[in-house]
Scaffold this motif. Structure first.
Motif, PDB file in Angstrom:
ATOM      1  N   THR A 144      29.947  12.555 104.702  1.00  0.00           N
ATOM      2  CA  THR A 144      31.187  11.891 104.307  1.00  0.00           C
ATOM      3  C   THR A 144      30.940  10.384 104.339  1.00  0.00           C
ATOM      4  OG1 THR A 144      32.122  11.584 106.527  1.00  0.00           O
ATOM      5  CG2 THR A 144      32.534  13.722 105.460  1.00  0.00           C
ATOM      6  N   PRO A 145      31.712   9.626 103.578  1.00  0.00           N
ATOM      7  CA  PRO A 145      31.545   8.168 103.606  1.00  0.00           C
ATOM      8  C   PRO A 145      31.757   7.582 105.005  1.00  0.00           C
ATOM      9  CG  PRO A 145      32.786   8.810 101.663  1.00  0.00           C
ATOM     10  CD  PRO A 145      32.636  10.049 102.507  1.00  0.00           C
ATOM     11  N   LEU A 146      32.725   8.086 105.749  1.00  0.00           N
ATOM     12  CA  LEU A 146      32.980   7.552 107.085  1.00  0.00           C
ATOM     13  C   LEU A 146      31.769   7.755 107.995  1.00  0.00           C
ATOM     14  CD1 LEU A 146      34.809   6.217 109.163  1.00  0.00           C
ATOM     15  CD2 LEU A 146      35.699   8.498 109.718  1.00  0.00           C
ATOM     16  N   LEU A 147      31.160   8.933 107.937  1.00  0.00           N
ATOM     17  CA  LEU A 147      29.996   9.183 108.790  1.00  0.00           C
ATOM     18  C   LEU A 147      28.804   8.325 108.354  1.00  0.00           C
ATOM     19  CD1 LEU A 147      30.283  13.030 109.358  1.00  0.00           C
ATOM     20  CD2 LEU A 147      30.920  11.165 110.911  1.00  0.00           C
ATOM     21  N   GLU A 148      28.681   8.065 107.072  1.00  0.00           N
ATOM     22  CA  GLU A 148      27.622   7.157 106.628  1.00  0.00           C
ATOM     23  C   GLU A 148      27.864   5.744 107.154  1.00  0.00           C
ATOM     24  OE1 GLU A 148      25.040   5.855 102.736  1.00  0.00           O
ATOM     25  OE2 GLU A 148      26.782   7.142 102.449  1.00  0.00           O
ATOM     26  N   SER A 185      33.893  11.468 115.239  1.00  0.00           N
ATOM     27  CA  SER A 185      34.547  12.722 115.659  1.00  0.00           C
ATOM     28  C   SER A 185      35.815  13.002 114.866  1.00  0.00           C
ATOM     29  CB  SER A 185      34.885  12.641 117.159  1.00  0.00           C
ATOM     30  OG  SER A 185      33.707  12.531 117.916  1.00  0.00           O
ATOM     31  N   ARG A 186      36.206  12.061 114.021  1.00  0.00           N
ATOM     32  CA  ARG A 186      37.403  12.262 113.185  1.00  0.00           C
ATOM     33  C   ARG A 186      37.151  13.319 112.142  1.00  0.00           C
ATOM     34  NH1 ARG A 186      39.517   6.524 111.026  1.00  0.00           N
ATOM     35  NH2 ARG A 186      40.484   5.736 112.914  1.00  0.00           N
ATOM     36  N   PRO A 187      38.018  14.306 112.049  1.00  0.00           N
ATOM     37  CA  PRO A 187      37.850  15.288 110.968  1.00  0.00           C
ATOM     38  C   PRO A 187      38.091  14.628 109.614  1.00  0.00           C
ATOM     39  CG  PRO A 187      39.819  15.753 112.245  1.00  0.00           C
ATOM     40  CD  PRO A 187      39.149  14.594 112.897  1.00  0.00           C
TER      41      PRO A 187
END
Length: 190
Positions: A144-148, A185-187
């Motif tokens: 996901t963009p957030l995890l990147e 940790s955010r879904p």
């Protein structure tokens, strides 16, 4: 070394010693101190003995870097095994590993070889292949963009730490790790 031909041949131990001595030289004296002769002397082998295992200095450095990547993989795997939440598991382990290295400071072989990695195409290729392989393996949970963004932020902390090692007052980055872990940790948004 005069009786080297009388020694029991233990190529795996010799290779391990060469890798360890190279990493130690990088930590203690910087990458510029790594020469074929210096590593051979530190490992107690001849230059020919070293060159039997590694064709040249570049092959030796790449082998040390690959060994460090293996250690990083093992560390990330340990963190992942402790994490029950599948979504973002690789990213959280990556963050933890980045901050574990940060806590080691200048004693870390990563710190010593980082400049070499940035400047050397072979090392960059090894890093890129390692990262691409892990991202592909964890695509289902960490794409996901957030995890990147979280992984790139961890890289930024690592680089800022490296570049700031000569500062009189080191930056306090202790509050960043929990923030990045919380983001990882955010879904994903529905």
């Amino acid at each position: 070394m005069a009786n080297a031909h009388m020694r029991k041949k233990e190529p795996d131990k010799v290779r391990r010693s060469l890798l360890d001595r190279t990493a130690k030289l990088a930590v203690d004296q910087g990458p510029a101190a790594i020469t074929i002769q210096a590593v051979a002397t530190a490992a107690g082998v001849t230059k020919g003995g070293l060159l039997h295992h590694f064709a040249n200095k570049q092959a030796l450095l790449e082998a040390v870097f690959a060994d460090l990547l293996k250690q990083l993989t093992d560390e990330i795997d340990r963190y992942m095994a402790e994490d029950p939440q599948p979504f973002g598991r690789f990213t959280r382990a990556y963050v933890r590993a980045a901050f574990a290295d940060h806590k080691l400071g200048v004693r870390s072989p990563w710190a010593a070889l980082s400049v070499t990695m940035v400047a050397d195409p072979g090392m960059r290729r090894l890093w890129s292949d390692w990262l691409d392989g892990h991202l592909a393996a964890h695509r289902a949970t960490d794409d996901t963009p957030l995890l990147e963004i979280v992984r790139l932020a961890a890289d930024g902390v690592w680089m800022a730490d490296l570049m700031g090692q000569d500062r009189a007052e080191p930056r306090d980055m202790t509050g960043l790790e929990p923030q990045l872990l919380a983001l990882a940790s955010r879904p994903p948004s529905a």
